[in-house]
Design a protein around this motif. Sequence first.
Motif, PDB file in Angstrom:
ATOM      1  N   THR A 185     -14.334  49.225  33.476  1.00  0.00           N
ATOM      2  CA  THR A 185     -13.241  48.678  34.576  1.00  0.00           C
ATOM      3  C   THR A 185     -11.856  49.181  34.288  1.00  0.00           C
ATOM      4  OG1 THR A 185     -12.693  46.529  33.121  1.00  0.00           O
ATOM      5  CG2 THR A 185     -14.453  46.653  34.828  1.00  0.00           C
ATOM      6  N   HIS A 240      -7.753  36.480  37.953  1.00  0.00           N
ATOM      7  CA  HIS A 240      -8.098  37.747  38.213  1.00  0.00           C
ATOM      8  C   HIS A 240      -8.985  38.023  39.346  1.00  0.00           C
ATOM      9  CE1 HIS A 240     -12.064  38.117  35.860  1.00  0.00           C
ATOM     10  NE2 HIS A 240     -11.757  36.755  36.295  1.00  0.00           N
ATOM     11  N   LEU A 290     -11.928  41.232  40.978  1.00  0.00           N
ATOM     12  CA  LEU A 290     -12.669  42.477  40.816  1.00  0.00           C
ATOM     13  C   LEU A 290     -12.968  42.886  42.142  1.00  0.00           C
ATOM     14  CD1 LEU A 290     -15.086  41.523  37.754  1.00  0.00           C
ATOM     15  CD2 LEU A 290     -13.069  42.623  37.656  1.00  0.00           C
ATOM     16  N   GLU A 326      -9.991  45.592  37.799  1.00  0.00           N
ATOM     17  CA  GLU A 326      -9.561  44.113  37.586  1.00  0.00           C
ATOM     18  C   GLU A 326      -8.434  44.139  37.960  1.00  0.00           C
ATOM     19  OE1 GLU A 326      -9.898  40.786  34.327  1.00  0.00           O
ATOM     20  OE2 GLU A 326      -9.427  42.710  33.745  1.00  0.00           O
TER      21      GLU A 326
END
Length: 143
Positions: free
Chosen positions: A74, A113, A115, A125
């Motif tokens: 990520t 957060h 994604l 992220e």
Amino acid sequence: MEQQVHFTTLATADLDAARRFYVDGLGWRPLLDVPGEIVFFQIAPGTVLAFFEAGKFAQDLGRGPARPAVSGVTLAHDVADRDAVTALVDVMVAAGGTVLTPPEEGAFGGVFHALVADPNGVVWEVAHNPGWSVGADGTVHLG
């Protein structure tokens, strides 16, 4: 070896889709753009993120026409507050991204957060982490 990374290069199945997402959608400026091959973005002092057409990436690795996939990676972008998480997710979706996890409380460390996958599946992220800061000298502080 010094503890640093100058280039991160990701194999990209659809370079044009990546270009549309990052340049047209997010407003990033390429450092160097070679149509049909690779596009480089300076993302921090001395640090470049590159999207390399997957077939050419495999060829560069000496693996022939196989198309490597991004897996187990990520990229993270920290923002100033929770509202900025939601606002950036909205921008990424408008640019062609796909929400994988909507803005929410993270399972670790008080992070808020979301994604989002870019059109080639690169997972970003977007986070507000109250324990994250960068000093005037560029030193990252966690916790």
